[in-house]
Design a protein around this motif. Structure first.
Motif, short mmCIF file in Angstrom:
data_model
loop_
_atom_site.label_atom_id
_atom_site.label_comp_id
_atom_site.label_asym_id
_atom_site.label_seq_id
_atom_site.Cartn_x
_atom_site.Cartn_y
_atom_site.Cartn_z
N UNK A 114 0.84 -1.20 0.00
CA UNK A 114 0.00 0.00 0.00
C UNK A 114 0.88 1.26 0.00
N UNK A 115 0.52 2.22 -0.82
CA UNK A 115 1.18 3.52 -0.86
C UNK A 115 0.12 4.61 -0.73
N UNK A 116 0.50 5.69 -0.04
CA UNK A 116 -0.49 6.73 0.21
C UNK A 116 -0.78 7.55 -1.04
N UNK A 117 0.24 7.85 -1.80
CA UNK A 117 0.07 8.63 -3.02
C UNK A 117 0.88 7.97 -4.13
N UNK A 118 0.52 8.31 -5.37
CA UNK A 118 1.17 7.68 -6.50
C UNK A 118 2.65 8.05 -6.60
N UNK A 119 3.00 9.25 -6.12
CA UNK A 119 4.41 9.64 -6.19
C UNK A 119 5.27 8.85 -5.21
N UNK A 120 4.64 8.16 -4.26
CA UNK A 120 5.40 7.35 -3.32
C UNK A 120 5.81 5.99 -3.91
N UNK A 121 5.22 5.61 -5.04
CA UNK A 121 5.51 4.30 -5.63
C UNK A 121 6.91 4.35 -6.25
N UNK A 122 7.80 3.45 -5.87
CA UNK A 122 9.16 3.46 -6.44
C UNK A 122 9.13 3.08 -7.92
N UNK A 123 9.70 3.89 -8.76
CA UNK A 123 9.68 3.67 -10.20
C UNK A 123 10.54 2.46 -10.59
N UNK A 124 10.01 1.67 -11.49
CA UNK A 124 10.75 0.52 -12.01
C UNK A 124 10.77 -0.68 -11.09
N UNK A 125 10.08 -0.62 -9.96
CA UNK A 125 10.10 -1.73 -9.01
C UNK A 125 8.81 -2.54 -9.07
N UNK A 126 7.68 -1.84 -9.12
CA UNK A 126 6.38 -2.53 -9.09
C UNK A 126 5.78 -2.58 -10.49
N UNK A 127 4.74 -3.39 -10.63
CA UNK A 127 4.05 -3.53 -11.91
C UNK A 127 2.61 -3.96 -11.67
#
Length: 981
Positions: free
Chosen positions: A106-119
């Motif tokens: 779970x992430x609070x905002x989309x900018x918190x999602x680490x790029x290139x890690x999740x899909x």
């Protein structure tokens, strides 16, 4: 479709929307859902379905909607809904089972999602979903004859849709001259208003209308009686928004035709409960079966059709047709079939074309059968309204609230702002803390006091020690002597007991005397020892008293004694408060769960154990109270879910044929058995709508009564097909058959004999009426079991006729009432017949309380209603008991008066040529039938079939009836009225 396992190779990011956070708060957080998703995914058991715009993921408690973000590397959690039974059905139809060890985060905002890690792994999921769909078996290939049949059915439906929508759009506005609110009982906040129309209209109940120039103010026609129209609007409506005079506009609707088209499409795809349905309708191929001769109903059924129909209905694997002529007890037979099928766990659909027919069956169903009525409340009878799913939900909610009220009251002390249990638990803790502090303080003061006492008593320390030693030595010497005294007493007693007899008696007497001497010696020494003890004790007490005076005279010692006694008192008071708190908590807990009797501890360690136990109980009951309160509050918010569950777990669901498709509550619901009443009146497209939902069906009807209704436009379209060169002649003929005849009529007589049965004994009509009905419509196969007529005040036979042929053509003739008889051509009135019928009914109303007047034309019915209002009053009896044949299908009355209306020299009888209407009219009578008509017109009708039937009827009147000239009847009525006056 099937279930496919999918392993997700990498982590998945989820960003809950604020809407979901607000929706779940405060009882649940999105993190809890994500944790559950992770647990299921690690086990490889996370169900999911690919919907049109989102991925639906199923947790243990909720279904969540996940939407792929723009970059495709995460999901937005757009909504969350409690998981219900409909969700389980969707999963049974097919799902993806997601697994993977990388986890969901779970992430609070989309900018918190680490790029290139999740899909989102969407490509993988779409491929798996496509594979799951490919694994689904393809729809069956239909034989050409089945495809042609469905093509023709679609043509019929589309033509009906086009004609109906065009007709509705061409309808002029319905003008009204007055409007008023009503006080009718209703189960919603919708506005119900009555409109007085400028002129009569042919609107049917259920038609959707809106105020002219205000299309947002729409509603359904609840009732139409003459020029009085009642409309239930979709929601509350301000009375001031409705003009005092204005117009209503009919809104075109193709709802019925869409339901029919959906049924045909389901047949084409093979998505029906019984895939052999088309073989019934097209090939007349039915599966052989054997009945159980030992099957017995709850109530007795006659062997003349009822019992065989019951036994066949329980065993038939596909379709059974029951021909039920008037008065043969088809409703009784249906209810016994329903009772037997539900008793063995089958879910039954009871349906028909009209609400009245559905409700007639419900009237006789046993109360122990869980029955739910679905549909338009305004079109139901009173008994059926009680069975509405909304009323079931209301009753269940009230029952649940009442059943849980006592527990909620007992749990109230564990929740809320004034949580009594929590306050008492805090008070117990505070009291124990106070007792602990007081005990610690008392212990500290005791050590200081001991030091102060020793200092104050120092001058006497030696004397205290000496006198104390002397007293202790004297006490020890006295106790030793008392012990020896007891020892010699016991020895002496044993020797003395043996000295009475026996060879050693002399020895034991000697031994007893010796031990008695020793006892006396000890007792002589015991006296001085007691004296010494008393002196030593007195000396020590004197020194102690002097020492106590020294302590009492010492200020420090006395201060410490007071402080110590105060601390001991506080400890005692705190322990008492703890005991009071424990008693209150025990009483609160004991009201909810069984607990052992309260044992008040002696020490603080045991008190703390008890307090922890109370704390655990309070936390547990606080959670239980919160869940119960949430459940009680939420039961009012789950109206639709509760309705679905009531429908799902009902033994019997009752709805009209179209209602089975248009009610969302019945969506995707399947039935073990569908019973269709009055199937002879139901067109094939309408009949298919409920049948595709059932594994097997029982069609109950009578094709010798009213046929499916066709209005003029559809009839004209049917006739035009014969002139359509582009349409093969065979197809045109088949379409004509589909329109002209019900599926019941087309199947009866063409299916194997085991799949049809006739109810052959009627108990409604006297023999005179029953024999005519049997000979005219059932080839003499309908038997009668009836006690006979009941002494009619006017006629000598239960089968009677007033013949107006004795009057001149000008007196007895019909008159045009203009076009508008429900799409069936001209309306007609006959003033002479209307006057005769009004006078007859006015006379009969004193003899038969249960009567009805049946007419072929609405205009004539309205004329007679107006006349009867003048003689009998403007009450519901007149409005309900005068109408056309269609309104009395399935009903019965003690007295039936039927007016033919038609009287002309041309032999034109209009749509009286539909002979089955006469069957319906005459077969309603339980004791007396009175026909009123012109036999010269009836007997010389241009229609050959009608002319032959009238000849048979007149012959029967001559043999078993009572046919009177109208002048004679009028004279008799004149005399009766004079006597009455």
């Amino acid at each position: 479709m099937t279930t496919v396992r999918v392993f997700l190779p990498g982590p998945v990011a989820v960003i809950p929307s604020q809407k979901v956070r607000d929706q779940l708060a405060p009882r649940l957080r999105p993190a809890h859902l994500v944790d559950n998703i992770n647990a299921l995914a690690r086990a490889g058991a996370l169900p999911a379905r690919m919907e049109e715009k989102h991925l639906a993921v199923y947790t243990d408690t909720h279904v969540v909607g996940l939407y792929v973000t723009e970059l495709g590397d995460a999901y937005r959690l757009g909504w969350a809904a409690p998981r219900g039974f409909r969700d389980e059905e969707r999963l049974l139809r097919g799902a993806l089972l997601l697994g993977g060890a990388a986890g969901w985060h779970e992430y609070h905002q989309i900018r918190d999602v680490p790029r290139g890690v999740t899909s989102s792994h969407m490509a993988l999921l779409r491929q798996a979903w496509a594979d799951a769909n490919r694994l689904q078996p393809p729809p069956p290939r239909l034989p050409p004859r089945h495809t042609e049949y469905l093509d023709l059915m679609e043509q019929v439906i589309e033509a009906g849709r086009d004609i109906e929508v065009a007709r509705q759009r061409a309808e002029p506005p319905i003008h009204y001259r007055r409007r008023e609110s009503t006080r009718e009982e209703r189960r919603s906040a919708s506005g119900v208003y009555a409109f007085t129309l400028v002129r009569p209209t042919t609107l049917a109940a259920g038609a959707v209308v809106h105020l002219a120039d205000q299309p947002e103010l729409r509603g359904k026609v609840k009732r139409l009686e003459g020029t009085n129209l009642v409309v239930r609007f979709d929601g509350p409506i301000d009375y001031g928004r409705i003009p005092a005079q204005g117009a209503l506009t009919v809104m075109p609707s193709d709802l019925v035709f869409r339901a029919q088209a959906d049924a045909v499409a389901a047949l084409r795809r093979g998505e029906v409960s019984n895939p052999e349905m088309l073989r019934w309708f097209v090939d007349r191929q039915l599966a052989p079966f054997r009945t159980d001769p030992m099957a017995r109903p709850r109530r007795a059924l006659d062997p003349g059709g009822q019992l065989p129909a019951f036994q066949k209905a329980l065993a038939v694997p596909d379709v059974l047709l029951i021909l039920g002529p008037p008065g043969t007890g088809k409703t009784r037979t249906i209810t016994e079939i329903v009772a037997a099928c539900t008793a063995r766990g089958e879910r039954v659909l009871v349906t028909s074309h009209t609400n009245r027919a559905v409700d007639n069956v419900l009237q006789q169903l046993p109360e122990d059968i869980r029955t739910v009525r679905v549909g338009n409340e305004d079109a139901m009878t009173g008994r059926a309204r009680e069975l509405m799913v909304e009323n079931h939900v209301t009753a269940a909610r009230e029952h649940i609230l009442a059943a849980t009220q006592a527990m909620a009251s007992r749990l109230a002390v564990f929740t809320g702002e004034a949580e009594a249990a929590g306050r008492w638990l805090v008070h117990l803790t505070d009291s124990l803390d106070a007792a602990h502090r007081a005990e610690q303080e008392a212990a500290g003061l005791a050590a200081s006091l001991d030091h102060a006492v020793r200092r104050a008593q120092a001058p006497l320390a030696g004397r205290l020690a000496a006198t104390g030693s002397r007293a202790e030595a004297a006490r020890a010497a006295a106790e030793r002597l008392r012990a020896r005294e007891s020892q010699w007493e016991q020895r002496h007693a044993r020797a003395h007991a043996r000295a009475g007899a026996g060879p050693l008696a002399f020895f034991h007497r000697w031994l007893a005397d010796r031990r008695l001497g020793r006892l006396h010696a000890v007792r002589r020494r015991l006296g001085p020892a007691h004296a010494e003890l008393a002196d030593a004790t007195a000396a020590h007490d004197a020194v102690r008293a002097e020492a106590d005076r020294l302590v009492a005279a010492d200020p420090e010692a006395t201060g410490l004694i007071g402080a110590r006694d105060a601390a001991v008192g506080r400890r005692k008071d705190a322990a008492a408060e703890a005991g009071r708190s424990a008693e209150m908590l025990w009483a609160m807990v004991a009201q909810v769960v069984p607990v052992p009797p309260l044992a008040v501890p002696d020490d603080l360690a045991a008190w703390r154990v008890l307090r922890d136990q109370f704390g655990a109980s309070v936390r547990m009951l606080r959670g239980r109270a919160g869940l119960l309160a949430e459940w009680r509050d939420g039961i009012g918010d789950a109206e639709l879910d509760l309705q679905r569950e009531f429908v799902r777990y009902a033994d019997v669901v009752a709805a009209t044929c179209i209602g089975t498709a248009t009610s969302k509550l019945l969506a995707e619901l399947q039935f073990d058995l569908a019973i269709v009443d009055e199937a002879g009146q139901i067109s094939t497209p309408n009949l298919l709508v409920p049948l595709i939902r059932a594994k097997r069906c029982v069609l109950v009807g009578d094709h010798m009564q009213l046929p499916p209704y066709l209005d003029d436009e559809v009839r004209q379209w049917r006739e035009s097909l014969a002139r359509d060169a582009a349409l093969p002649r065979e197809a045109a003929r088949e379409i004509g058959e589909l329109l002209r005849h019900s599926a019941f009529e087309r199947l009866y007589g063409t299916v194997p004999p085991d799949h049809q049965v006739m109810l052959a004994v009627q108990r409604r009509m006297p023999q005179e009426i029953g024999r005519f009905v049997s000979d005219a419509f059932y080839q003499g196969s309908l038997l009668t079991d009836h006690s006979g007529g009941g002494g009619d005040p006017v006629f000598t036979s239960p089968f009677a006729m007033v013949d107006t042929a004795d009057l001149s053509a000008g007196e007895r003739g019909e008159r045009s009432a203009g076009r508008g008889e429900g799409g069936n051509g001209h309306g007609w009135v006959n003033p002479l017949e209307a006057d005769l019928i009004v006078r007859l009914v006015t006379r009969y109303a004193r003899h038969y309380r249960d009567w009805a007047v049946i007419l072929p034309y609405r205009a004539q019915a309205e004329r007679i209603r107006a006349g009867l209002r003048n003689t009998l009053g403007d009450g519901p009896q007149v409005a309900d008991n005068v109408g056309t044949v269609d309104s009395f299908q399935g009903g019965e009355r003690d007295l039936i008066v039927y007016g033919f209306t038609g009287s002309n020299p041309r032999g034109e009888v209009g749509f009286l040529t539909e002979l089955r209407r006469l069957n319906v009219a005459v077969s309603r009578a339980k004791w007396q039938l009175v026909l009123v008509g012109d036999t010269t017109t009836l007997g010389a009708a241009r229609d050959e079939g009608f002319r032959a039937l009238m000849g048979r009827m007149l012959d029967h009147l001559g043999e078993a009836g009572d046919r009177r000239p109208s002048a004679e009847v009028r004279a008799r009525l004149d005399r009766a009225e004079g006597e009455f006056l």
